[in-house]
Design a protein around this motif. Structure first.
Motif, PDB file in Angstrom:
ATOM      1  N   SER A 122      25.355  33.584  59.220  1.00  0.00           N
ATOM      2  CA  SER A 122      25.510  32.119  59.591  1.00  0.00           C
ATOM      3  C   SER A 122      25.680  31.216  58.389  1.00  0.00           C
ATOM      4  O   SER A 122      26.445  29.960  58.627  1.00  0.00           O
ATOM      5  CB  SER A 122      24.458  31.653  60.457  1.00  0.00           C
ATOM      6  N   ARG A 123      25.328  31.575  57.292  1.00  0.00           N
ATOM      7  CA  ARG A 123      25.406  30.553  56.042  1.00  0.00           C
ATOM      8  C   ARG A 123      27.033  30.497  55.515  1.00  0.00           C
ATOM      9  O   ARG A 123      27.663  31.536  55.683  1.00  0.00           O
ATOM     10  CB  ARG A 123      24.624  31.077  54.857  1.00  0.00           C
ATOM     11  N   PRO A 124      27.253  29.317  55.011  1.00  0.00           N
ATOM     12  CA  PRO A 124      28.755  29.298  54.535  1.00  0.00           C
ATOM     13  C   PRO A 124      29.336  30.073  53.663  1.00  0.00           C
ATOM     14  O   PRO A 124      30.235  30.730  53.479  1.00  0.00           O
ATOM     15  CB  PRO A 124      28.943  27.780  54.301  1.00  0.00           C
ATOM     16  N   GLU A 125      28.162  30.427  52.663  1.00  0.00           N
ATOM     17  CA  GLU A 125      28.616  31.334  51.638  1.00  0.00           C
ATOM     18  C   GLU A 125      28.631  33.024  51.846  1.00  0.00           C
ATOM     19  O   GLU A 125      29.542  33.459  51.220  1.00  0.00           O
ATOM     20  CB  GLU A 125      27.607  31.257  50.284  1.00  0.00           C
ATOM     21  N   SER A 126      28.008  33.164  53.034  1.00  0.00           N
ATOM     22  CA  SER A 126      28.238  34.414  53.918  1.00  0.00           C
ATOM     23  C   SER A 126      29.735  34.716  54.231  1.00  0.00           C
ATOM     24  O   SER A 126      30.161  35.715  53.884  1.00  0.00           O
ATOM     25  CB  SER A 126      27.109  34.701  55.025  1.00  0.00           C
ATOM     26  N   ILE A 127      30.232  33.457  54.755  1.00  0.00           N
ATOM     27  CA  ILE A 127      31.719  33.623  55.061  1.00  0.00           C
ATOM     28  C   ILE A 127      32.826  34.051  53.935  1.00  0.00           C
ATOM     29  O   ILE A 127      33.516  34.969  54.147  1.00  0.00           O
ATOM     30  CB  ILE A 127      31.958  32.433  55.915  1.00  0.00           C
ATOM     31  N   ASP A 128      32.372  33.318  52.889  1.00  0.00           N
ATOM     32  CA  ASP A 128      33.236  33.824  51.326  1.00  0.00           C
ATOM     33  C   ASP A 128      32.886  35.022  51.006  1.00  0.00           C
ATOM     34  O   ASP A 128      33.810  35.646  50.671  1.00  0.00           O
ATOM     35  CB  ASP A 128      32.601  32.802  50.452  1.00  0.00           C
ATOM     36  N   VAL A 129      31.751  35.504  51.183  1.00  0.00           N
ATOM     37  CA  VAL A 129      31.479  36.998  50.849  1.00  0.00           C
ATOM     38  C   VAL A 129      32.071  37.922  51.934  1.00  0.00           C
ATOM     39  O   VAL A 129      32.721  38.934  51.267  1.00  0.00           O
ATOM     40  CB  VAL A 129      29.963  37.285  50.651  1.00  0.00           C
ATOM     41  N   MET A 130      32.041  37.578  53.129  1.00  0.00           N
ATOM     42  CA  MET A 130      32.752  38.535  53.981  1.00  0.00           C
ATOM     43  C   MET A 130      34.489  38.603  53.731  1.00  0.00           C
ATOM     44  O   MET A 130      35.044  39.501  53.916  1.00  0.00           O
ATOM     45  CB  MET A 130      32.343  38.001  55.388  1.00  0.00           C
TER      46      MET A 130
END
Length: 159
Positions: A122-130
């Motif tokens: 759910s964190r924005p940085e997780s989306i970047d990693v994905m």
């Protein structure tokens, strides 16, 4: 496993067009190169595997020796591993195998780290990693394609 020595070849020789002596020469050469990595096979098993796989043979320009090129040799070794008893310990072959395994382990570790740090993603940085992970996966991999097609041809022939 394989020599880094480069060979020049006069021509490709389809297995079915080769003489029994040429096939035997290629088999002996192949067995010498792979014997330590494919232990436990007797002569009849080697002949049967080689005949079933029916590899493309090559005539070496300088010596006239009939051998398998490195890519065909690796393909044969991997094909043998696909068709042997799965209970036996089998080493993996070649730099391509290591490269592909290293990539898969890296992708898996990246995904594991991401889920550990943000289980809900759910964190924005997780989306970047994905996105970065999906991007690496989506561009494809020429080594993976080459290995896949090398295995697919003999498998389709035996179906």
């Amino acid at each position: 496993m394989l020599s880094s020595q480069t060979h020049t070849f006069a021509n490709a020789l389809p297995y079915d067009s080769a003489t029994p002596a040429q096939r035997e020469q290629a088999l002996v050469h192949t067995r010498q190169l792979l014997q330590s990595q494919l232990p436990g096979f007797n002569n009849d098993q080697w002949v049967n595997m080689f005949t079933t796989y029916a590899p493309q043979l090559y005539v070496e320009t300088e010596t006239g020796a009939v051998i398998l090129t490195e890519d065909v040799l690796v393909g044969f070794a991997n094909w043998v591993n696909l068709h042997r008893d799965i209970n036996q310990e089998v080493p993996l072959y070649g730099h391509e195998t290591y490269y592909l395994a290293r990539n898969l382990v890296s992708y898996s570790q990246d995904a594991k780290d991401l889920l550990t740090s943000d289980p809900d993603l759910s964190r924005p940085e997780s989306i970047d990693v994905m996105r970065a992970l999906f991007s690496r996966l989506s561009v494809g991999n020429s080594v993976a394609e080459r290995v896949y097609h090398t295995f697919e041809q003999p498998i389709k022939q035996t179906r």
